[in-house]
Design an enzyme around this catalytic site. Structure first.
Site, PDB file in Angstrom:
ATOM      1  N   ASP A  44      18.672   5.160  25.453  1.00  0.00           N
ATOM      2  CA  ASP A  44      19.651   4.905  24.396  1.00  0.00           C
ATOM      3  C   ASP A  44      19.079   3.997  23.309  1.00  0.00           C
ATOM      4  O   ASP A  44      19.810   3.346  22.572  1.00  0.00           O
ATOM      5  CB  ASP A  44      20.925   4.292  24.994  1.00  0.00           C
ATOM      6  CG  ASP A  44      20.603   3.102  25.879  1.00  0.00           C
ATOM      7  OD1 ASP A  44      19.400   2.795  26.053  1.00  0.00           O
ATOM      8  OD2 ASP A  44      21.535   2.478  26.391  1.00  0.00           O
ATOM      9  N   HIS A 257      -7.279   6.177   6.851  1.00  0.00           N
ATOM     10  CA  HIS A 257      -5.913   5.900   7.316  1.00  0.00           C
ATOM     11  C   HIS A 257      -5.930   5.189   8.668  1.00  0.00           C
ATOM     12  O   HIS A 257      -5.168   5.509   9.573  1.00  0.00           O
ATOM     13  CB  HIS A 257      -5.084   7.187   7.372  1.00  0.00           C
ATOM     14  CG  HIS A 257      -4.658   7.655   6.011  1.00  0.00           C
ATOM     15  ND1 HIS A 257      -4.192   8.921   5.749  1.00  0.00           N
ATOM     16  CD2 HIS A 257      -4.616   7.007   4.825  1.00  0.00           C
ATOM     17  CE1 HIS A 257      -3.902   9.035   4.458  1.00  0.00           C
ATOM     18  NE2 HIS A 257      -4.146   7.883   3.887  1.00  0.00           N
ATOM     19  N   ASP A 274      -4.213  -2.783   3.439  1.00  0.00           N
ATOM     20  CA  ASP A 274      -3.365  -1.922   2.593  1.00  0.00           C
ATOM     21  C   ASP A 274      -1.947  -2.096   3.121  1.00  0.00           C
ATOM     22  O   ASP A 274      -1.610  -1.589   4.197  1.00  0.00           O
ATOM     23  CB  ASP A 274      -3.842  -0.468   2.720  1.00  0.00           C
ATOM     24  CG  ASP A 274      -3.092   0.494   1.790  1.00  0.00           C
ATOM     25  OD1 ASP A 274      -2.013   0.124   1.266  1.00  0.00           O
ATOM     26  OD2 ASP A 274      -3.595   1.625   1.594  1.00  0.00           O
ATOM     27  N   ASP A 285       2.846  -1.097  -3.031  1.00  0.00           N
ATOM     28  CA  ASP A 285       1.702  -0.487  -2.335  1.00  0.00           C
ATOM     29  C   ASP A 285       0.444  -1.178  -2.845  1.00  0.00           C
ATOM     30  O   ASP A 285      -0.043  -0.844  -3.924  1.00  0.00           O
ATOM     31  CB  ASP A 285       1.684   1.019  -2.629  1.00  0.00           C
ATOM     32  CG  ASP A 285       0.552   1.744  -1.906  1.00  0.00           C
ATOM     33  OD1 ASP A 285      -0.139   1.108  -1.080  1.00  0.00           O
ATOM     34  OD2 ASP A 285       0.364   2.945  -2.171  1.00  0.00           O
ATOM     35  N   HIS A 367     -11.037  10.229  -1.712  1.00  0.00           N
ATOM     36  CA  HIS A 367      -9.598  10.402  -1.997  1.00  0.00           C
ATOM     37  C   HIS A 367      -9.303  10.359  -3.485  1.00  0.00           C
ATOM     38  O   HIS A 367     -10.178  10.110  -4.310  1.00  0.00           O
ATOM     39  CB  HIS A 367      -8.751   9.371  -1.228  1.00  0.00           C
ATOM     40  CG  HIS A 367      -9.068   7.931  -1.546  1.00  0.00           C
ATOM     41  ND1 HIS A 367      -8.643   7.304  -2.699  1.00  0.00           N
ATOM     42  CD2 HIS A 367      -9.751   6.980  -0.843  1.00  0.00           C
ATOM     43  CE1 HIS A 367      -9.035   6.047  -2.695  1.00  0.00           C
ATOM     44  NE2 HIS A 367      -9.720   5.827  -1.587  1.00  0.00           N
ATOM     45  N   HIS A 371      -1.155   8.014  -6.947  1.00  0.00           N
ATOM     46  CA  HIS A 371       0.013   8.795  -6.531  1.00  0.00           C
ATOM     47  C   HIS A 371       1.237   8.138  -7.147  1.00  0.00           C
ATOM     48  O   HIS A 371       1.194   6.970  -7.538  1.00  0.00           O
ATOM     49  CB  HIS A 371       0.124   8.876  -5.006  1.00  0.00           C
ATOM     50  CG  HIS A 371       0.119   7.534  -4.295  1.00  0.00           C
ATOM     51  ND1 HIS A 371       1.228   6.722  -4.232  1.00  0.00           N
ATOM     52  CD2 HIS A 371      -0.859   6.865  -3.639  1.00  0.00           C
ATOM     53  CE1 HIS A 371       0.936   5.628  -3.546  1.00  0.00           C
ATOM     54  NE2 HIS A 371      -0.332   5.676  -3.191  1.00  0.00           N
ATOM     55  N   HIS A 378       4.599   7.535  -1.277  1.00  0.00           N
ATOM     56  CA  HIS A 378       4.086   8.693  -2.031  1.00  0.00           C
ATOM     57  C   HIS A 378       5.345   9.358  -2.587  1.00  0.00           C
ATOM     58  O   HIS A 378       5.982  10.168  -1.934  1.00  0.00           O
ATOM     59  CB  HIS A 378       3.282   9.631  -1.129  1.00  0.00           C
ATOM     60  CG  HIS A 378       2.034   8.983  -0.608  1.00  0.00           C
ATOM     61  ND1 HIS A 378       1.341   9.446   0.479  1.00  0.00           N
ATOM     62  CD2 HIS A 378       1.364   7.882  -1.020  1.00  0.00           C
ATOM     63  CE1 HIS A 378       0.288   8.656   0.711  1.00  0.00           C
ATOM     64  NE2 HIS A 378       0.289   7.706  -0.184  1.00  0.00           N
ATOM     65  N   GLU A 401      -6.040   3.160  -7.410  1.00  0.00           N
ATOM     66  CA  GLU A 401      -6.683   2.677  -6.192  1.00  0.00           C
ATOM     67  C   GLU A 401      -8.037   3.312  -5.907  1.00  0.00           C
ATOM     68  O   GLU A 401      -8.184   4.068  -4.951  1.00  0.00           O
ATOM     69  CB  GLU A 401      -5.752   2.881  -4.993  1.00  0.00           C
ATOM     70  CG  GLU A 401      -5.132   4.278  -4.870  1.00  0.00           C
ATOM     71  CD  GLU A 401      -4.228   4.392  -3.631  1.00  0.00           C
ATOM     72  OE1 GLU A 401      -4.672   3.988  -2.547  1.00  0.00           O
ATOM     73  OE2 GLU A 401      -3.093   4.880  -3.773  1.00  0.00           O
ATOM     74  N   TYR A 405     -16.610   3.873   0.311  1.00  0.00           N
ATOM     75  CA  TYR A 405     -16.668   3.832   1.782  1.00  0.00           C
ATOM     76  C   TYR A 405     -18.021   4.343   2.259  1.00  0.00           C
ATOM     77  O   TYR A 405     -18.496   5.378   1.801  1.00  0.00           O
ATOM     78  CB  TYR A 405     -15.562   4.721   2.373  1.00  0.00           C
ATOM     79  CG  TYR A 405     -14.200   4.476   1.735  1.00  0.00           C
ATOM     80  CD1 TYR A 405     -13.316   3.534   2.255  1.00  0.00           C
ATOM     81  CD2 TYR A 405     -13.818   5.184   0.591  1.00  0.00           C
ATOM     82  CE1 TYR A 405     -12.089   3.294   1.653  1.00  0.00           C
ATOM     83  CE2 TYR A 405     -12.592   4.950  -0.026  1.00  0.00           C
ATOM     84  CZ  TYR A 405     -11.729   4.004   0.514  1.00  0.00           C
ATOM     85  OH  TYR A 405     -10.527   3.771  -0.102  1.00  0.00           O
ATOM     86  N   ARG A 423     -11.320  -0.963  -1.077  1.00  0.00           N
ATOM     87  CA  ARG A 423     -10.323  -0.309  -1.930  1.00  0.00           C
ATOM     88  C   ARG A 423      -9.548  -1.423  -2.611  1.00  0.00           C
ATOM     89  O   ARG A 423      -9.252  -2.443  -1.984  1.00  0.00           O
ATOM     90  CB  ARG A 423      -9.395   0.594  -1.106  1.00  0.00           C
ATOM     91  CG  ARG A 423      -8.360   1.341  -1.934  1.00  0.00           C
ATOM     92  CD  ARG A 423      -7.715   2.522  -1.193  1.00  0.00           C
ATOM     93  NE  ARG A 423      -6.927   2.139  -0.051  1.00  0.00           N
ATOM     94  CZ  ARG A 423      -7.278   2.344   1.212  1.00  0.00           C
ATOM     95  NH1 ARG A 423      -8.424   2.942   1.486  1.00  0.00           N
ATOM     96  NH2 ARG A 423      -6.505   1.959   2.214  1.00  0.00           N
ATOM     97  N   GLU A 425      -6.106  -1.771  -5.016  1.00  0.00           N
ATOM     98  CA  GLU A 425      -4.962  -0.941  -5.429  1.00  0.00           C
ATOM     99  C   GLU A 425      -3.874  -1.784  -6.070  1.00  0.00           C
ATOM    100  O   GLU A 425      -3.416  -2.766  -5.483  1.00  0.00           O
ATOM    101  CB  GLU A 425      -4.385  -0.222  -4.201  1.00  0.00           C
ATOM    102  CG  GLU A 425      -3.101   0.549  -4.482  1.00  0.00           C
ATOM    103  CD  GLU A 425      -2.594   1.307  -3.260  1.00  0.00           C
ATOM    104  OE1 GLU A 425      -2.818   0.850  -2.129  1.00  0.00           O
ATOM    105  OE2 GLU A 425      -1.972   2.366  -3.463  1.00  0.00           O
TER     106      GLU A 425
HETATM  107 MN   LIG Z   1      -1.455   3.872  -2.236  1.00  0.00          MN
END
Ligand SMILES: [Mn+2]
Length: 458
Positions: A44, A257, A274, A285, A367, A371, A378, A401, A405, A423, A425
């Site tokens: 529950d 990620h 991040d 973000d 990447h 966005h 996003h 961003e 890497y 990175r 951002e």
């Molecule tokens: Mn982002």
């Protein structure tokens, strides 16, 4: 605590949605939006509930088990001056359940607090839907949302009943269109009250990142840093995180990620964080990259300076009329030029444009640069119009961003460049003639980062 009133902008958004329908000559539109459901974690116990963004955007209602039906004037029995009718199906008042789960708005609250013209218990939805939809010409309903099998079946049954009720008309089922297209276009352009909430989420999130400069110590676990971020977000007024934080030290920073957040941070490594908080359903973000020790190493410094220079250049490009694709190309070329100068392409003699065109740059920068950002990290909104990259307009919010890497097994580069993930951002609002950087407060100048780190570790 439940709400006793909500700002008028929620009702105003519903009116604007239907103004949009009339402009597009969509007569007799019905919109059916389901709230998110509570998802079971075990027995529950549920996962933390968060309302569906578009549902919240148009209602302000944060309860699970709610359905919002909006009918354009032509498709409703409404005689008032409003261009649409709002009907909310909600969990009814229930003393026993509320004792366990907390206060509910109920049918009465749905009208008094959320301004519904009519409201019914959720259990009556299946029975009432066919009649509500009977005079509509166009149905806007999103099929196949996550966990929506039951909702989809209910809608299809309602459409079938609508058709049957017309007798032998020769008509097919009403066409079902995704409301996310029109609602997403509205959400893409942020109104003043949305901008205010994004500024607040950004300010709190920037302060949390700055606190890490003073709080991170070698030997800490990534999870402890994550806990510090959560503490700062919550203490300063964010209800929750806008997305799961990435706290990545050393080789983990090169994983885009990374989510485990459970390794020990070592002096000499880089720490990529991040993380962004959420204020009344609006996200920040932010990514910052700092040394675990007091200073970046020589090669880390070269990489950091390249990413920072590129990021600042990209932010300066933001203004109405420019596209994300243009910004991404400029970012890719700037990084390519830097990588060539640092000898990261094995002595390759080539132009930055060729390194980008051949796709070689993706080895170090896999990447995109941007966005949309808003209620969702996003966020909603089309990235292309008529097959062309969309041009930025005032009121849009995007991230900038760039990153760099290098994995541990990249034998082509000097060892000092391996296990690096950087990175940087920021969250940028497009305004007439330029931009506003919501996350300007988050420290990113290398000298300033290193002086804060030196103070923290002395
Ligand atoms: Mn982002």
């Amino acid at each position: 605590m439940i709400k006793t009133s909500i700002p008028s902008y929620f009702a105003h958004r519903r009116s604007r949605l239907f103004e949009g329908f009339s402009k597009q000559k969509v007569d007799g539109a019905a919109v059916v939006l389901f709230s998110n459901q509570e998802l079971t974690r075990n027995h529950d116990v549920h996962f933390l509930f968060r309302q569906d963004s578009s549902f919240y955007y148009l209602t302000g209602l944060d309860e699970p088990g709610s359905v919002c039906v909006l009918l354009s004037k032509e498709a409703s029995s409404l005689s008032a001056a409003k261009n649409h009718e709002t009907i909310l199906f909600v969990a009814p008042k229930d003393e026993e359940k509320e004792l366990w789960e907390g206060e509910r708005y109920g049918v009465e609250g749905a009208m008094r607090v959320f301004g519904a013209d009519r409201s019914y218990p959720l259990a009556e939805l299946g029975q009432r839907l066919p009649e509500l939809l009977s005079t509509a010409n166009r149905l806007f309903y999103r099929l196949n949302r996550p966990h929506s099998e039951h909702e989809d079946r209910l809608m299809i049954e309602a459409l079938e009943k609508c058709k049957k009720a017309q007798g032998r008309s020769g008509k097919a089922l009403m066409t079902v269109e995704d409301p996310q297209i029109v609602i997403g276009e509205m959400r893409l352009f942020k109104a003043p009250e949305e901008i205010e909430l994004m500024r607040r989420a950004s300010k709190i999130s920037a302060a949390a990142h700055n606190s890490l400069l003073r709080e991170v110590k070698p030997g800490m676990n990534e999870s402890q840093v994550e806990a510090l971020i959560d503490f700062h977000f919550r203490k300063d007024g964010c209800e929750r995180n806008a997305y799961p934080s990435i706290v990545a030290g050393g080789k983990n920073a090169a994983c885009l990620h990374y989510r485990r957040n459970n390794e020990i941070l070592r002096d000499g490594d880089i720490l990529l964080v991040d993380a962004g908080g959420e204020c009344d359903y609006y996200a920040a973000d932010i990514t910052r990259t700092i040394p675990v020790g007091a200073k970046f190493s020589g090669d880390q410094t070269k990489a950091y300076d390249l990413v920072l220079k590129t990021q600042k250049m990209a932010i300066e490009m933001v203004k109405p009329g420019v596209s994300m694709v243009q910004i991404h190309r400029a970012v890719s070329e700037s990084l390519a030029e830097g990588c060539l100068q640092l000898g990261l392409f094995n002595g390759l003699q080539s132009s930055p444009a060729d390194v980008v065109a051949s796709g070689a740059i993706k080895r170090y920068y896999p990447h995109q640069t941007s966005h949309w950002l808003g209620m969702d990290v996003h966020d909603a909104g089309l990235y292309q119009l008529n097959g062309e990259p969309r041009l930025l307009e005032p009121g849009m919010v995007l991230t900038i961003e760039p990153g760099f890497y290098v994995q541990a097994n990249n034998e082509q580069v000097a060892p000092g460049f391996r296990n690096i993930g950087i990175r940087i951002e920021d969250d940028i609002l497009v305004v007439a003639g330029g931009y506003e950087n919501f996350t300007l407060d988050a420290i990113k100048e290398r000298a300033q980062i290193e002086s804060e780190r030196a103070k923290a570790l002395k």
